[in-house]
Structures are given as structure tokens and as C-alpha cells.
Design a protein around this motif. Structure first.
Motif, PDB file in Angstrom:
ATOM      1  N   SER A 104     -21.014 -46.833  29.467  1.00 50.02           N
ATOM      2  CA  SER A 104     -21.349 -45.428  29.282  1.00 50.02           C
ATOM      3  C   SER A 104     -20.218 -44.552  29.813  1.00 50.02           C
ATOM      4  N   TYR A 110     -21.899 -52.481  27.160  1.00 48.68           N
ATOM      5  CA  TYR A 110     -21.284 -51.280  26.597  1.00 48.68           C
ATOM      6  C   TYR A 110     -21.180 -50.282  27.749  1.00 48.68           C
ATOM      7  N   SER A 160     -28.193 -44.657  22.030  1.00 53.06           N
ATOM      8  CA  SER A 160     -27.649 -46.006  21.877  1.00 53.06           C
ATOM      9  C   SER A 160     -28.746 -47.066  21.885  1.00 53.06           C
ATOM     10  N   LEU A 162     -26.399 -50.661  27.651  1.00 48.90           N
ATOM     11  CA  LEU A 162     -25.475 -49.677  28.212  1.00 48.90           C
ATOM     12  C   LEU A 162     -25.511 -49.743  29.733  1.00 48.90           C
ATOM     13  N   SER A 205     -30.984 -51.542  31.200  1.00 47.39           N
ATOM     14  CA  SER A 205     -29.995 -50.800  30.417  1.00 47.39           C
ATOM     15  C   SER A 205     -30.199 -49.302  30.599  1.00 47.39           C
ATOM     16  N   LEU A 209     -22.164 -45.426  22.942  1.00 46.39           N
ATOM     17  CA  LEU A 209     -21.935 -45.209  24.378  1.00 46.39           C
ATOM     18  C   LEU A 209     -22.759 -44.044  24.917  1.00 46.39           C
TER      19      LEU A 209
END
Length: 294
Positions: free
Chosen positions: A120, A118, A145, A149, A38, A140
Motif C-alpha cells: 500500500s 501488494y 483492492s 495489501l 489484509s 494498491l
């Protein structure tokens, strides 16, 4: 040809030597669906909302995949009022995909997400649409976060692989989702519950109302969650198959008629009280396993 539909012209010499393999191959490898890091610095494995596919779980043509997407607004609509009182749009609002969820559609882990990305973004978000998207400020942002991401390119590759593999996507309002995401998916690969439970010349019915009426589920009480929505769409598709089993079109029409009558009676609002006015709401007790329980 419909405008903006991608097209590829492929030419091959008629008398090419058979030693040359000119078959078009999928350039995207299945490894895009395996575990990835991530971008978020605070994201922890204990907060994981999905379980990546194992090599033995790789989707095949015809497999079901529950899908839901959430969006944010980058630019507000610009409009002006004409002298006659009508509104003229100068510049439409710009939406951007913020979260994409894919859940397994069959097997022992049916309903368990294998993608929950999610996206970015470096652009300024003017409205997170939290009430409808579930996306909050900071979700984001890679610095703060706690979500999984990733980049838009990374998620595009995953969806492109699934599309090219030939899976069938199940969701609610997928036609609009794919248009905003800017992906072309063949009609044969899309199962949209908006249209499964729709009568000609009647209004479209929300996922929330369908979930209450057919599954006795209360969803989207405070905000939307793409995992919940994707799972619910899968359950509704199973319910539709159950109703239409054996080609019982008359039975389906009868059920849809009852659905619309109930909706008009309640003004298409799900009763707030637990169990209130639940008559005519067939129950489905299927429960998908949670990620944390596996």
C-alpha cells in the motif's frame, strides 16, 4: 567500504562477567511469516494467492526461496537536451516496490507462494508499468483492492527475517530488485539466474526466453506475474544444477553456446506459434501445485 553499505560497530568489554549474555540475537520473530490480515477491505480468502508458512515449515539457513518483485513509478525522469544533442538527466525517475512474492523452494509444497504482498502506498503513482509489473490501478488502494495489501514495513520485516535466517534467494535480476527495495543481501545468499545462464561479454538473457528454451514454458505472454516468475526462476535453477551435475563445466558451456546461437537466430524473441521452432528446447515437465488446489 562501498558507499551506502550498512555497518554496525559493536564493542564488548574483554573481561565482562560470563553471567551476561552479550550475543547479538535476531530481534525479528518468526511470527512475521505467519498469517496476517489484509489492509484491503474487499480481499477475500477465496481470492488468496498464497498460503502462509506453518510453524513446522519455518525456513532454515541454506533453504531456497524463490523471489520476485514488481515496481511502479512515482516520479518520471526529468531531463533536458544539451546544445550538442545529448541528454542530461536532471532528476532520475523514482521507483517504488509494489509487489513482493516469495515461494517455497523445497519440500512437498515447493513452488507454492508463502508471501504475495501488494504494498500500500499513499504517494501518487504516475505509471503502474502494467505491461511489465502486472500491477493495475486500484491494486494498491485499500478501499477498492482485492489483493493482499500490506505496509512496506510489514513486508520489510518478513524479508529481513529471511535474510537474517540465512536462506538463499533464487530469482531473475535479483541484484537490481534488492537495490530498488533498498536491502543488502550477501552474495552467498543470492542465486541469480541472469548470471547462471550468461557467457562473458555476451548479452543478458530474459527470463521469458530462458523459460521457453530450457523448460518449454510460455510465460509473460501479456503481462508479468511475480508468482509465475519466481516459480520459473526456481525451475531454471534446478535445470542448471542438472546440467552442471558432476562438475561438467564443458557440458554447461556447450549448452550456453547453443542457447546464444538459438537466441541470435530468433532475434531473442520467443516464437508465437505453439510448438513452432521448438527444436533444441529441452523440456522440463515439473509442475508446481497451485494454491487453489491445496
Amino acid at each position: 567500504m562501498i558507499w551506502k553499505v550498512p555497518a554496525i560497530l559493536y564493542y564488548a568489554k574483554r573481561n565482562y562477567h560470563p553471567k551476561y549474555d552479550l550475543r547479538i540475537k535476531n530481534p525479528i520473530e518468526a511470527s512475521v511469516l505467519l498469517a496476517e490480515a489484509s489492509l484491503a477491505r474487499r480481499q477475500k480468502k477465496s481470492h488468496a494467492t498464497f498460503i502462509p508458512l506453518m510453524v513446522s515449515e519455518m525456513p532454515q539457513a541454506g533453504d531456497l526461496v524463490g523471489l520476485d518483485a514488481e515496481f511502479v513509478t512515482l516520479n518520471q525522469e526529468e531531463a533536458e537536451l544539451r546544445s550538442d544533442g545529448t541528454k542530461s538527466t536532471i532528476k532520475p525517475s523514482q521507483m517504488s516496490v509494489a509487489r513482493i512474492t516469495c515461494v517455497r523452494g523445497q519440500g512437498p509444497n515447493e513452488g507454492v507462494p508463502f508471501i504475495d504482498d501488494y504494498i500500500s502506498t499513499q504517494e501518487q503513482v504516475v505509471d503502474y508499468l502494467t505491461q511489465y509489473s502486472g500491477i493495475k490501478p486500484g491494486d494498491l488502494d485499500a478501499k477498492i483492492s482485492s489483493k493482499h495489501l500490506t505496509t512496506l514495513k510489514s513486508t520489510y520485516l518478513k524479508l529481513r527475517f529471511l535474510i537474517d535466517t540465512g536462506v538463499r534467494f533464487v530469482g531473475h535480476g535479483l541484484q537490481k530488485d534488492f537495490r530498488v527495495i533498498n536491502l543488502l543481501v550477501l552474495k552467498d545468499q543470492v542465486i541469480d539466474t541472469v548470471y547462471l545462464f550468461h557467457m562473458p561479454r555476451k548479452r543478458m538473457i530474459s527470463l521469458r526466453f530462458l523459460a521457453w528454451y530450457f523448460l518449454d514454458l510460455k510465460i509473460q505472454s501479456e503481462t508479468h506475474d511475480s508468482i509465475e516468475d519466481a516459480r520459473t526462476a526456481l525451475q531454471l535453477y534446478r535445470k542448471y544444477l542438472e546440467l552442471s551435475r558432476g562438475g561438467r563445466n564443458d557440458e554447461v558451456r556447450k549448452v550456453l553456446k547453443g542457447l546464444y546461437e538459438k537466441g541470435r537466430k530468433l532475434d531473442w524473441k520467443v516464437p508465437d506459434c505453439e510448438g513452432a521452432d521448438s527444436q533444441g528446447s529441452p523440456k522440463n515437465t515439473a509442475v508446481f501445485p497451485s494454491v487453489m488446489g491445496m
